[in-house]
Design an enzyme around this catalytic site. Structure first.
Site, PDB file in Angstrom:
ATOM      1  N   ARG A  59       0.965  -1.257  -0.015  1.00 40.34           N
ATOM      2  CA  ARG A  59      -0.130  -0.030  -0.032  1.00 40.34           C
ATOM      3  C   ARG A  59       0.894   1.225   0.035  1.00 40.34           C
ATOM      4  O   ARG A  59       1.525   1.472   0.937  1.00 40.34           O
ATOM      5  CB  ARG A  59      -0.925  -0.099   1.292  1.00 40.34           C
ATOM      6  CG  ARG A  59      -1.590   1.330   1.151  1.00 40.34           C
ATOM      7  CD  ARG A  59      -2.586   1.288   2.406  1.00 40.34           C
ATOM      8  NE  ARG A  59      -3.947   0.583   2.015  1.00 40.34           N
ATOM      9  CZ  ARG A  59      -4.981   0.696   2.577  1.00 40.34           C
ATOM     10  NH1 ARG A  59      -5.347   1.492   3.598  1.00 40.34           N
ATOM     11  NH2 ARG A  59      -6.367   0.115   2.312  1.00 40.34           N
ATOM     12  N   HIS A  63      -7.916   0.790  -6.243  1.00 44.40           N
ATOM     13  CA  HIS A  63      -8.110   0.016  -4.898  1.00 44.40           C
ATOM     14  C   HIS A  63      -8.652  -1.133  -5.310  1.00 44.40           C
ATOM     15  O   HIS A  63     -10.014  -1.430  -4.874  1.00 44.40           O
ATOM     16  CB  HIS A  63      -8.819   0.813  -3.748  1.00 44.40           C
ATOM     17  CG  HIS A  63      -8.818   0.345  -2.504  1.00 44.40           C
ATOM     18  ND1 HIS A  63      -8.170  -0.978  -2.075  1.00 44.40           N
ATOM     19  CD2 HIS A  63      -9.439   0.717  -1.324  1.00 44.40           C
ATOM     20  CE1 HIS A  63      -8.159  -1.287  -0.715  1.00 44.40           C
ATOM     21  NE2 HIS A  63      -9.042  -0.086  -0.155  1.00 44.40           N
ATOM     22  N   GLN A  70     -10.693  -3.853  -2.729  1.00 45.22           N
ATOM     23  CA  GLN A  70     -11.976  -3.142  -2.165  1.00 45.22           C
ATOM     24  C   GLN A  70     -13.135  -3.750  -3.260  1.00 45.22           C
ATOM     25  O   GLN A  70     -13.968  -4.208  -2.703  1.00 45.22           O
ATOM     26  CB  GLN A  70     -11.861  -1.916  -2.085  1.00 45.22           C
ATOM     27  CG  GLN A  70     -12.989  -1.272  -1.567  1.00 45.22           C
ATOM     28  CD  GLN A  70     -13.456  -1.678  -0.221  1.00 45.22           C
ATOM     29  OE1 GLN A  70     -12.477  -1.654   0.807  1.00 45.22           O
ATOM     30  NE2 GLN A  70     -14.512  -2.126   0.137  1.00 45.22           N
ATOM     31  N   ASP A 109     -17.225   7.447  -1.221  1.00 44.68           N
ATOM     32  CA  ASP A 109     -15.872   7.289  -0.408  1.00 44.68           C
ATOM     33  C   ASP A 109     -15.418   8.887   0.297  1.00 44.68           C
ATOM     34  O   ASP A 109     -16.182   9.885  -0.446  1.00 44.68           O
ATOM     35  CB  ASP A 109     -14.634   6.982  -1.370  1.00 44.68           C
ATOM     36  CG  ASP A 109     -13.398   6.502  -0.796  1.00 44.68           C
ATOM     37  OD1 ASP A 109     -13.706   6.490   0.575  1.00 44.68           O
ATOM     38  OD2 ASP A 109     -12.595   6.393  -1.510  1.00 44.68           O
ATOM     39  N   CYS A 166     -16.333   2.004   1.134  1.00 43.59           N
ATOM     40  CA  CYS A 166     -15.268   1.094   1.782  1.00 43.59           C
ATOM     41  C   CYS A 166     -14.802   1.352   2.979  1.00 43.59           C
ATOM     42  O   CYS A 166     -14.224   0.462   3.690  1.00 43.59           O
ATOM     43  CB  CYS A 166     -14.094   1.446   0.545  1.00 43.59           C
ATOM     44  SG  CYS A 166     -13.535   2.977   0.558  1.00 43.59           S
ATOM     45  N   ARG A 223     -14.219  -8.188   2.976  1.00 39.64           N
ATOM     46  CA  ARG A 223     -12.638  -7.999   2.456  1.00 39.64           C
ATOM     47  C   ARG A 223     -11.850  -9.240   3.126  1.00 39.64           C
ATOM     48  O   ARG A 223     -10.989  -9.896   2.375  1.00 39.64           O
ATOM     49  CB  ARG A 223     -12.064  -6.732   3.476  1.00 39.64           C
ATOM     50  CG  ARG A 223     -12.534  -5.509   2.836  1.00 39.64           C
ATOM     51  CD  ARG A 223     -12.209  -5.136   1.388  1.00 39.64           C
ATOM     52  NE  ARG A 223     -10.672  -5.182   1.128  1.00 39.64           N
ATOM     53  CZ  ARG A 223     -10.008  -4.211   1.572  1.00 39.64           C
ATOM     54  NH1 ARG A 223     -10.189  -2.935   1.951  1.00 39.64           N
ATOM     55  NH2 ARG A 223      -8.495  -4.445   1.381  1.00 39.64           N
TER      56      ARG A 223
END
Ligand code: CP
Length: 299
Positions: A104, A131, A134, A218, A258, A286
């Site tokens: 990340r 991402h 996700q 988001d 998310c 996840r």
């Protein structure tokens, strides 16, 4: 054989993505049945976190544990990365010792440079551009509660940033119609959008949400944009997702985020607890989707 990486949804074919999502649902079922499944015994995942994480870290660490493997967490501060060891050298060293790496970083170029130098699979655990992990959980969650996502209408309201970019890729790979509503000043990458016929942009959240089956948002200030948060709050005025906005969607529409969410900014304080919200199932998925991804790339 060429090393496979998962840096964006376009690294996998639609068939491979469908396999990973349905396998995630199966692994979730097995987990709830208490079935012991350890195909990654003796395997190690290295997780490199330049940015904070709760869900991604826990999902990968617990996921490796449940699959019989082991995960180690590295932060630049406690490794030689912060002392200028080139990212390519770090990739080559880790590939000598571990079986897969999750990274990340803010700069997407660092993820691609790392993967190019790596002899083991690399997963993008979120960069400024994408991402993809996700989206595996989001599609798994939608299909769990509402059936196949192909042919459905999805509305993304908010910042045209990494989650929006991943939804653009997902609309092509999973075959759904995507309507994106962002302020003119925060549109998604135009080149990415231009290549995807199934996605279109508007500056009107109401138009995007009308008759949608899934509404997604988001945060307005993602990691790396914190210094702009005041200016962004002004730019995104009118883009908050509320129960009233969701009322414009189809009757059985669901809401996803998310997380982490800023209640009172991109979502009204009450929306995460609305019966149409599936955000905590989405967060829990996840774990299962990351397990399916690990199994696909290593197992
Ligand atoms: N959604 C998500 O990636 O959460 P974290 O930042 O907590 O990993």
């Amino acid at each position: 054989m060429e090393t496979r990486h998962f840096l964006s949804l376009t690294d996998f074919s639609p068939e491979e993505l469908t396999h990973v999502v349905s396998r995630a649902a199966e692994l979730k079922r097995w987990h709830h049945e208490g079935r012991d499944w350890r195909p990654l015994a003796g395997k190690t995942l290295a997780m490199v976190f330049e940015l904070n994480s709760t869900r991604t870290r826990v999902a990968f660490e617990v996921g490796m544990h449940q699959l019989g493997g082991h995960a180690i967490c590295l932060t630049p501060k406690e490794t030689q990365i912060s002392r200028s060891e080139p990212i390519e050298d770090t990739a080559r060293v880790l590939a000598e010792m571990v079986d897969i790496v999750m990274l990340r970083t803010l700069r997407h170029e660092d993820v691609t440079a790392f993967a190019e130098a790596s002899a083991v699979p690399v997963i993008n655990g979120m960069s400024a551009r994408f991402h993809p992990c996700q989206l595996l959980a989001d599609v798994q969650t939608f299909e769990e509660v509402r059936g196949p996502i192909a042919g459905r209408k999805v509305a993304f309201v908010g910042d045209g940033y990494n989650m929006c970019h991943s939804y653009i890729n997902a609309s092509r790979q999973f075959g759904f119609e995507l309507r994106i509503a962002t302020p003119e000043t925060h549109r998604p990458d135009s080149a990415l959008l231009a290549g995807v016929n199934s996605a279109e942009w508007t500056d009107c959240p109401r138009a995007a949400v009308e008759n949608a089956d899934l509404v997604v948002t988001d945060v307005w200030s993602s990691m790396g944009h914190e210094a702009e948060s005041g200016e962004r709050r002004r730019a995104f005025e009118g883009f908050q997702v509320t129960p009233a906005l969701l009322d414009l969607a189809n009757d059985d529409a669901v809401f996803m985020h998310c997380l982490p969410a800023h209640r009172g900014e991109e979502v009204s304080a009450d929306l995460l607890d609305d019966p149409r919200s599936v955000v905590f199932t989405e967060a829990g998925n996840r774990l299962h989707s990351q397990k399916a991804l690990l199994e696909f790339l290593v197992g």
